[in-house]
Each structure stands twice: as structure tokens, then as C-alpha cells.
Scaffold this motif. Sequence first.
Motif, PDB file in Angstrom:
ATOM      1  N   LEU A 164      10.614  56.399 -17.238  1.00 38.33           N
ATOM      2  CA  LEU A 164      11.716  56.423 -18.310  1.00 38.33           C
ATOM      3  C   LEU A 164      12.730  57.138 -17.976  1.00 38.33           C
ATOM      4  CD1 LEU A 164       9.092  57.576 -21.274  1.00 38.33           C
ATOM      5  CD2 LEU A 164      10.285  55.179 -20.924  1.00 38.33           C
ATOM      6  N   GLU A 165      13.170  56.454 -16.722  1.00 39.89           N
ATOM      7  CA  GLU A 165      14.386  57.555 -15.859  1.00 39.89           C
ATOM      8  C   GLU A 165      15.766  56.945 -16.936  1.00 39.89           C
ATOM      9  OE1 GLU A 165      13.353  54.984 -12.706  1.00 39.89           O
ATOM     10  OE2 GLU A 165      14.803  56.254 -11.521  1.00 39.89           O
ATOM     11  N   SER A 166      15.640  56.044 -17.641  1.00 41.56           N
ATOM     12  CA  SER A 166      16.923  55.570 -18.519  1.00 41.56           C
ATOM     13  C   SER A 166      17.009  56.084 -19.823  1.00 41.56           C
ATOM     14  CB  SER A 166      16.693  53.975 -18.482  1.00 41.56           C
ATOM     15  OG  SER A 166      15.533  53.656 -19.591  1.00 41.56           O
ATOM     16  N   LYS A 167      16.002  57.169 -20.086  1.00 40.72           N
ATOM     17  CA  LYS A 167      15.904  57.663 -21.300  1.00 40.72           C
ATOM     18  C   LYS A 167      16.237  59.338 -21.480  1.00 40.72           C
ATOM     19  CE  LYS A 167      14.287  53.873 -23.468  1.00 40.72           C
ATOM     20  NZ  LYS A 167      15.247  53.120 -24.227  1.00 40.72           N
ATOM     21  N   ALA A 168      16.865  59.615 -20.215  1.00 38.62           N
ATOM     22  CA  ALA A 168      17.137  61.207 -20.259  1.00 38.62           C
ATOM     23  C   ALA A 168      17.978  61.582 -21.261  1.00 38.62           C
ATOM     24  CB  ALA A 168      17.755  61.381 -18.717  1.00 38.62           C
ATOM     25  N   ASN A 169      18.889  60.632 -21.790  1.00 37.87           N
ATOM     26  CA  ASN A 169      19.943  61.485 -22.861  1.00 37.87           C
ATOM     27  C   ASN A 169      19.663  60.852 -24.254  1.00 37.87           C
ATOM     28  OD1 ASN A 169      21.404  62.838 -20.859  1.00 37.87           O
ATOM     29  ND2 ASN A 169      22.297  60.776 -20.091  1.00 37.87           N
ATOM     30  N   SER A 170      18.423  60.282 -24.321  1.00 34.55           N
ATOM     31  CA  SER A 170      17.819  59.576 -25.644  1.00 34.55           C
ATOM     32  C   SER A 170      17.438  60.878 -26.549  1.00 34.55           C
ATOM     33  CB  SER A 170      16.839  58.610 -25.594  1.00 34.55           C
ATOM     34  OG  SER A 170      17.535  57.644 -24.940  1.00 34.55           O
ATOM     35  N   TYR A 171      17.125  60.666 -27.717  1.00 32.56           N
ATOM     36  CA  TYR A 171      16.595  61.703 -28.723  1.00 32.56           C
ATOM     37  C   TYR A 171      15.256  61.117 -29.071  1.00 32.56           C
ATOM     38  CZ  TYR A 171      20.782  64.531 -28.975  1.00 32.56           C
ATOM     39  OH  TYR A 171      21.851  65.170 -28.698  1.00 32.56           O
ATOM     40  N   PRO A 172      14.326  61.971 -29.331  1.00 29.51           N
ATOM     41  CA  PRO A 172      12.897  61.531 -29.497  1.00 29.51           C
ATOM     42  C   PRO A 172      12.972  60.201 -30.466  1.00 29.51           C
ATOM     43  CG  PRO A 172      12.789  63.756 -28.983  1.00 29.51           C
ATOM     44  CD  PRO A 172      14.133  63.516 -29.256  1.00 29.51           C
ATOM     45  N   ASP A 173      13.732  60.372 -31.687  1.00 30.03           N
ATOM     46  CA  ASP A 173      13.246  59.275 -32.809  1.00 30.03           C
ATOM     47  C   ASP A 173      13.909  57.951 -32.180  1.00 30.03           C
ATOM     48  OD1 ASP A 173      16.167  59.628 -32.943  1.00 30.03           O
ATOM     49  OD2 ASP A 173      15.909  60.402 -35.032  1.00 30.03           O
ATOM     50  N   GLN A 174      14.580  57.861 -30.974  1.00 25.67           N
ATOM     51  CA  GLN A 174      15.016  56.747 -30.435  1.00 25.67           C
ATOM     52  C   GLN A 174      14.025  56.030 -29.523  1.00 25.67           C
ATOM     53  OE1 GLN A 174      18.818  58.431 -28.544  1.00 25.67           O
ATOM     54  NE2 GLN A 174      19.877  57.296 -30.106  1.00 25.67           N
ATOM     55  N   LEU A 175      12.850  56.779 -29.404  1.00 24.61           N
ATOM     56  CA  LEU A 175      11.853  56.210 -28.453  1.00 24.61           C
ATOM     57  C   LEU A 175      10.647  55.691 -29.167  1.00 24.61           C
ATOM     58  CD1 LEU A 175      11.624  59.073 -25.807  1.00 24.61           C
ATOM     59  CD2 LEU A 175      13.152  57.031 -25.829  1.00 24.61           C
ATOM     60  N   SER A 176       9.866  54.876 -28.619  1.00 23.08           N
ATOM     61  CA  SER A 176       8.656  54.359 -29.243  1.00 23.08           C
ATOM     62  C   SER A 176       7.556  55.681 -29.356  1.00 23.08           C
ATOM     63  CB  SER A 176       8.022  53.149 -28.470  1.00 23.08           C
ATOM     64  OG  SER A 176       7.575  53.500 -27.265  1.00 23.08           O
ATOM     65  N   GLY A 177       6.481  55.643 -29.938  1.00 20.99           N
ATOM     66  CA  GLY A 177       5.507  56.657 -29.888  1.00 20.99           C
ATOM     67  C   GLY A 177       4.987  56.660 -28.452  1.00 20.99           C
ATOM     68  N   GLY A 178       4.852  55.589 -27.859  1.00 22.16           N
ATOM     69  CA  GLY A 178       4.148  55.481 -26.568  1.00 22.16           C
ATOM     70  C   GLY A 178       5.192  56.156 -25.513  1.00 22.16           C
ATOM     71  N   GLN A 179       6.367  55.831 -25.561  1.00 21.32           N
ATOM     72  CA  GLN A 179       7.467  56.440 -24.989  1.00 21.32           C
ATOM     73  C   GLN A 179       7.531  57.918 -25.131  1.00 21.32           C
ATOM     74  OE1 GLN A 179      10.661  53.962 -25.891  1.00 21.32           O
ATOM     75  NE2 GLN A 179      10.493  52.713 -24.452  1.00 21.32           N
ATOM     76  N   GLN A 180       7.519  58.438 -26.401  1.00 24.16           N
ATOM     77  CA  GLN A 180       7.340  59.988 -26.624  1.00 24.16           C
ATOM     78  C   GLN A 180       6.278  60.527 -25.906  1.00 24.16           C
ATOM     79  OE1 GLN A 180       8.367  61.225 -30.501  1.00 24.16           O
ATOM     80  NE2 GLN A 180       8.791  59.031 -31.130  1.00 24.16           N
ATOM     81  N   GLN A 181       5.043  59.998 -25.947  1.00 27.06           N
ATOM     82  CA  GLN A 181       3.909  60.584 -25.452  1.00 27.06           C
ATOM     83  C   GLN A 181       4.017  60.834 -23.804  1.00 27.06           C
ATOM     84  OE1 GLN A 181       1.865  62.680 -25.871  1.00 27.06           O
ATOM     85  NE2 GLN A 181       0.190  61.940 -26.729  1.00 27.06           N
ATOM     86  N   ARG A 182       4.662  59.362 -23.206  1.00 26.51           N
ATOM     87  CA  ARG A 182       4.972  59.775 -21.890  1.00 26.51           C
ATOM     88  C   ARG A 182       6.008  60.871 -21.567  1.00 26.51           C
ATOM     89  NH1 ARG A 182       6.241  53.634 -21.646  1.00 26.51           N
ATOM     90  NH2 ARG A 182       7.102  54.198 -19.938  1.00 26.51           N
ATOM     91  N   ILE A 183       6.888  61.094 -22.376  1.00 27.11           N
ATOM     92  CA  ILE A 183       7.897  62.324 -22.100  1.00 27.11           C
ATOM     93  C   ILE A 183       7.001  63.773 -22.494  1.00 27.11           C
ATOM     94  CG2 ILE A 183       9.832  63.544 -23.138  1.00 27.11           C
ATOM     95  CD1 ILE A 183      10.599  60.845 -21.839  1.00 27.11           C
ATOM     96  N   ALA A 184       6.151  63.508 -23.294  1.00 27.56           N
ATOM     97  CA  ALA A 184       5.210  64.792 -23.666  1.00 27.56           C
ATOM     98  C   ALA A 184       4.549  65.053 -22.354  1.00 27.56           C
ATOM     99  CB  ALA A 184       4.279  64.772 -24.873  1.00 27.56           C
ATOM    100  N   ILE A 185       3.900  64.139 -21.647  1.00 28.39           N
ATOM    101  CA  ILE A 185       3.290  64.215 -20.359  1.00 28.39           C
ATOM    102  C   ILE A 185       4.201  64.761 -19.249  1.00 28.39           C
ATOM    103  CG2 ILE A 185       2.020  63.101 -18.519  1.00 28.39           C
ATOM    104  CD1 ILE A 185       0.804  61.239 -20.808  1.00 28.39           C
ATOM    105  N   ALA A 186       5.300  64.293 -19.115  1.00 31.49           N
ATOM    106  CA  ALA A 186       6.475  64.811 -18.348  1.00 31.49           C
ATOM    107  C   ALA A 186       6.607  66.359 -18.473  1.00 31.49           C
ATOM    108  CB  ALA A 186       7.741  63.986 -18.312  1.00 31.49           C
ATOM    109  N   ARG A 187       6.816  66.474 -19.890  1.00 31.72           N
ATOM    110  CA  ARG A 187       6.969  68.058 -20.374  1.00 31.72           C
ATOM    111  C   ARG A 187       6.095  69.024 -19.794  1.00 31.72           C
ATOM    112  NH1 ARG A 187       7.789  69.438 -26.565  1.00 31.72           N
ATOM    113  NH2 ARG A 187       5.625  68.588 -26.427  1.00 31.72           N
TER     114      ARG A 187
END
Length: 229
Positions: free
Chosen positions: A128-151
Motif C-alpha cells: 500500500l505504498e500509494s496510500k501513505a497520505n490517505s485517511y483510513p476512511d478512504q481505504l477498504s476494510g482489508g486495506q485498513q487491516q493491512r495498515i494495522a499490521i504495518a503499524r
Amino acid sequence: MSMIEFHNVEKYYGKFHALKDINFTVDQGEVVTIIGPSGSGKSTLLRCINGLETISSGQLLVNNFDLADKKTDMNRMRKNVGMVFQHFNLYANKTVMQNITLGPTAVLKQSKSQSENEAKDLLKLVGLESKANSYPDQLSGGQQQRIAIARSLAMKPKALLFDEPTSALDPEMIGDVLNVMKTVAEQGMTMVVVTHEMGFAQEVGDRIVFMDDGRILEDRKDVKQFFEK
Ligand code: ADP
Ligand code: ADP
């Protein structure tokens, strides 16, 4: 080397006996999946490992920290263990980059630039390199979970716990999250995963633990045979 050791652990919520004589060791780099019916104590087991719940008796060692010892520095201990929940709990008013770098800068006292460089690598890892400047509500649930793993990974944990990480996701997003978890496993992370995803348990797990009514009924390293029977 063992990362997590339960010795004769009991856990009560008031009079309710939630964990019964748990004996269970997870070695460094091992991926353990935990399955079992709702209410069997899976989540409680995970929450004891990262100190969200205290055990009632027995011994629990996590990366050699003794969790039943009142002298144990729980804040230091918790830095060793990351947890990924069913609901990802990202900060809605922060960007993806800010969500990932907050812990490393505030808790680990890393510089902003180091934290951002590491976050970029983690975003690459989760695709999800392209999503660095996005806000969570701009992402799908699956993308948010991948960000949570990165975090979680940004905190450089020694072990990562997952509590039904795909249960809240639409079916078409589950595969991407499981693939990220597989990649993390292949990098040698110690993982304890509560999941209903039997494919993941079979393909990625080194071990499968079956819980029922607060007990570990089976703890198997022969994962393939377990699924054949
Ligand atoms: P699972 O993750 O397998 O669904 P849990 O560990 O969440 O199981 O719960 C095991 C049992 O402990 C359930 O009966 C649940 O209601 C009970 N329980 C969990 N948390 C608490 C709590 N904070 N207080 C009282 N009972 C609890
Ligand atoms: P999940 O199944 O998504 O883990 P639950 O609804 O089982 O969530 O639990 C949510 C929260 O409520 C947890 O913090 C858990 O410890 C607590 N909880 C669960 N069961 C009980 C219970 N019987 N009494 C008090 N708290 C509980």
C-alpha cells in the motif's frame, strides 16, 4: 528459544473459569494458529500474552518477562508484543503515514525521518505504498487491516498476536490480508493467530491448537495430518 510460555495457567473473570490449566509454549519464529468455538477462551489467551488481562494463577513468561511478577515493567513488556484486532482501530483523523509513525516516534523515541523511512518499507511490505497520505476512511476494510499490521510491525515487536484479523472483512478482501500475514510469517515473526481461516492454518501455521471450554484440547505440530483426519 521459547518466546511465550504458559505453565499451569488459570484465568477467572470473577467466578467464571475462562482458562483451565493452560500449558503451552511458542518458540521464536513459530506460527501457531488457534481455533475453537466462540467463548472457548481464545481471545482471553491472547489478551493474557500481551498483558491486557492478568492471569489468576500459574506462570506466564513472554520473552522472559514474568507477567505474574508485580515487579515486571508492563510497559516495557508490551513493547515486545504487538496485537492486531478484528477491528483495526486506526486513528481516523490521521493519515496512514501518521498512523504508522506515531508509535515509533512517541513510544520508541525514534526520529521522524527514521520512522517515516521504516514506514515506507512497511507500506511496501503490505502493498500500500500509494496510500501513505490517505485517511483510513478512504481505504477498504482489508486495506485498513493491512495498515494495522504495518503499524504493529513499526513497533518492532518480538511476537505478533492476531485476534480474528479477517472476521470483520468482506470475503473478497480476506485473501490480501492473509497474504500479508504469510509474508510476515516468512520473515521469521513469532505469531499466534486466532482465526477461522483453515487454509491459513494449514498452509502457514507450524502448529495448530484447538481450544474448547477454556482448555487446550489438542496442540499439534503435524498440521497436515490434523486436517486429513
Ligand atoms: P473466544 O475468544 O474463544 O470467543 P473469549 O476469550 O472472548 O473466547 O471468552 C471466553 C469466555 O470468557 C466467554 O464466556 C466470555 O463471555 C468470557 N469473558 C471474556 N471476557 C470477559 C470479561 N472481561 N469478563 C467476564 N467474562 C469474560
Ligand atoms: P470479540 O468476540 O470481538 O473479541 P466480545 O464481544 O467477546 O468481542 O468482547 C468484547 C469485550 O467485552 C472484550 O473486552 C471482552 O473481554 C469483554 N467481554 C466479553 N464477554 C464478557 C462478559 N461475559 N462479561 C464482561 N465482559 C465481557
